[in-house]
Every structure is written in structure tokens, then in C-alpha cells.
Design an enzyme around this catalytic site. Structure first.
Site, mmCIF file in Angstrom:
data_model
loop_
_atom_site.group_PDB
_atom_site.id
_atom_site.type_symbol
_atom_site.label_atom_id
_atom_site.label_comp_id
_atom_site.label_asym_id
_atom_site.label_seq_id
_atom_site.Cartn_x
_atom_site.Cartn_y
_atom_site.Cartn_z
ATOM 1 N N GLY A 173 0.783 -1.224 0.000
ATOM 2 C CA GLY A 173 0.000 0.000 0.000
ATOM 3 C C GLY A 173 0.813 1.271 0.000
ATOM 4 N N LYS B 231 -32.630 23.686 10.910
ATOM 5 C CA LYS B 231 -32.431 22.256 11.154
ATOM 6 C C LYS B 231 -31.687 22.042 12.459
ATOM 7 C CE LYS B 231 -27.926 21.721 8.934
ATOM 8 N NZ LYS B 231 -27.136 21.085 7.886
ATOM 9 N N THR C 224 -29.039 15.642 4.488
ATOM 10 C CA THR C 224 -29.365 17.011 4.879
ATOM 11 C C THR C 224 -30.120 17.735 3.777
ATOM 12 O OG1 THR C 224 -27.401 17.158 6.277
ATOM 13 C CG2 THR C 224 -28.388 19.224 5.586
#
Length: 324
Positions: A46, A201, A237
Site C-alpha cells: 500500500g 435544522k 441534509t
């Protein structure tokens, strides 16, 4: 006489990581330059290897990399590329980050939390970056996290001019999805000469991406509402805000955002939403699973290219966004 005089000219070189090559190629096209050939690959474990195949000595280097998924890999690759340029004796290193990773972690909401946006800035500085050029940070104060110049570009002209050219201005209302976006929404209102509404919200502080929409402040009945945000991640959202607008009588809802992160359940949420169109810029690549008719992607490359040219020529980036 002591010393040596040179007659060399400034040299601009554009480099790209592997996160979003299409955007880098478009920026290069706008600038009329080629991307510097780069050898980059992952080792079996990796680790990332990078080597530039042209000399960068004495050049003004611009390195573009969007922080998209897998975000940690691409941030690490960018840091390695910065280090390679520093060790290659680049004259200056400007890091172009169309979408800045960890930008939502810009302050401590509760105790024992990190400020990861600051950490990313520190890592870039330590690696050798002289300047950051980015588009629509989640919050403006992130500019102060980097100890050096930060050019904060805005996608508002690109998005607003597109929307303004296709809707009836008489029926248009600009909507902020929360109190934090009101200043940006105000700028939209000024540009399109439209009224403002706000969706109030409340987030569940213990559940990520969980939002409860309470009320709409402003007149949206029979109006074409444009929800403006800096990013759409899972879509929860913004889709909830759109539902609230429709519940209050909105005729239509268009969603605009600079960064279409679109992770997790976003594909299903956008597909099933009553929103007629989602408009993003290409600061991030749009996942293949989200190639929907209702998604429009606008190019941010001309904006980035103009800013790069101003930086290289010691011009004014601010002048690109001043209203005339």
C-alpha cells in the site's frame, strides 16, 4: 563585480496526482500547458511511490489533487508529491486542492476531539508547500490554518450564472439549508436579485449525518427554490431540506453545491428525491453509480486555470471574483 547574473525566465509546471486526472487535464488545457509526466504506483503493502520524469529545478510548480475517496490515500500521495518537488529544488510549490479534505472538522464541537482541518494544513506546510489554492472551503477560517498564502476561490459565479440562465427570475427564491450558509446565500441573492429563505435544522450530535428539519423561514409557496450549499455528502441534509420546502408549497427545488461528495446512500436519496436538478462542479469526480439525468456537473477548470495564471504572473486572484 561579484556574483553571477542569469537571464532565465520564470517557468510554470503543472503536476497531478491520480485522484481526479480529468480535472487536471482540463486545467492544463485551459492553461495551454501539458501535465508533467509522472510515474506513480502503489507497492504491494500500500505504500505510494512517485517520481517526476522532468526536472523541476527553479520552476514554479502547481500540484493539483482533489481529496476524494479513498481520501486518506490521496492526501498521502499529495504530501509525497510535495516532498518530491521540494527535494527536486522547485522554486515554489503551490498546492491546488479543489476539494479540501477534513474541512468539516474545523473546530472542536465537544471535548477530546481533533481539529483535523488544521492538521491537514500543517502536514502540507511541513511537506514543503508554499501556497494553497482551493475552492469553497467549508468555513472561511480554515484559510488561517495554513502558515502562508491561501487563495480561496469561489464557484458561486459558475453555479449562479447557470441557474440564473434557466429559471424564471420572477419566481426564484434562494434558500440556505442552515444558518451557517446564510452569508453565501446572501451573495446568491445579490447576484440573481432574488429573495432569501432559510431552512432551520437540528443535528443529532451522537449520530453522523442525522438531521431533523424543523421549519422554513421565508416565503417559498409557489416559488422555484434554489438550495445552495458547499457540499453534498450522503444527501440526507439536502434532501430533507428539499422535502421541507415542498411541504411548505414550493413549486420546484433545485440543489446546487460546489462539492458533490456523494458517498454511501447518496445515489438512492438523489434518485428518489423530488428535486428536479442537482448541480455540482467537478472539484470531485462523480461516482459512476450517480450518472443520473437530474445531475448536472459544471467545469471549475477555467476558474482554477485563471487563478493559477494570476499567481504565476504575480497578479490578483481577488480581482477574479470582484463584481464590476
Amino acid at each position: 563585480m561579484t556574483g553571477i547574473k542569469t537571464t532565465g525566465e520564470k517557468k510554470l509546471m503543472l503536476f497531478s496526482g491520480r485522484a481526479h486526472p480529468e480535472l487536471a487535464e482540463e486545467v492544463a488545457h485551459q492553461l495551454g500547458v501539458g501535465l508533467v509526466p509522472t510515474k506513480a504506483f502503489d507497492f504491494a503493502n500500500g505504500e505510494i511511490y512517485v517520481r517526476f520524469q522532468e526536472s523541476a529545478r527553479g520552476a514554479d510548480c502547481f500540484l493539483i489533487q482533489s481529496h476524494t475517496a479513498p481520501i486518506n490515500k490521496w492526501i498521502m500521495e499529495q504530501l509525497i508529491m510535495i516532498d518530491a518537488l521540494k527535494r527536486a529544488s522547485a522554486r515554489s510549490i503551490t498546492v491546488i486542492v479543489p476539494s479540501y479534505g477534513y474541512a468539516r472538522q474545523d473546530k472542536k464541537h465537544r471535548g477530546r476531539e481533533p481539529i483535523s482541518a488544521r492538521l491537514v494544513a500543517d502536514l502540507m506546510k511541513t511537506a514543503g508547500a508554499d501556497r494553497i489554492l482551493t475552492v469553497d472551503l467549508h468555513t472561511d477560517q480554515i484559510q488561517g490554518f495554513f502558515d502562508g498564502p491561501v487563495d480561496h476561490l469561489s464557484a458561486l459565479p459558475v453555479l449562479a450564472d447557470y441557474v440564473g440562465g434557466k429559471v424564471d427570475r420572477e419566481k426564484l427564491t434562494i434558500v440556505s439549508p442552515d444558518a451557517g450558509r446564510v452569508r453565501v446565500a446572501d451573495r446568491w441573492c445579490d447576484r440573481l436579485d432574488a429573495p432569501l429563505a432559510i431552512v432551520h435544522k437540528r443535528r443529532d450530535k451522537d449520530v453522523a449525518n442525522q438531521v431533523t428539519v424543523h421549519e422554513v423561514v421565508g416565503d417559498v409557496k409557489g416559488r422555484v427554490c434554489v438550495l445552495v450549499d458547499d457540499m453534498v455528502d450522503t444527501g440526507g441534509t439536502i434532501c430533507a431540506a428539499a422535502e421541507a420546502l415542498f411541504a411548505h408549497g414550493a413549486e420546484d427545488v433545485i440543489v446546487t453545491a460546489t462539492h458533490g461528495i456523494l458517498s454511501g446512500p447518496a445515489a438512492d436519496r438523489l434518485k428518489n428525491s423530488k428535486v428536479s436538478e442537482f448541480v455540482f462542479t467537478d472539484t470531485l469526480p462523480v461516482p459512476g453509480s450517480l450518472e443520473l439525468d437530474k445531475i448536472t456537473v459544471l467545469s471549475i477548470a477555467p476558474t482554477i486555470a485563471r487563478a493559477v495564471r494570476e499567481v504565476f504572473e504575480d497578479g490578483s486572484v481577488t480581482s477574479l471574483f470582484e463584481e464590476h
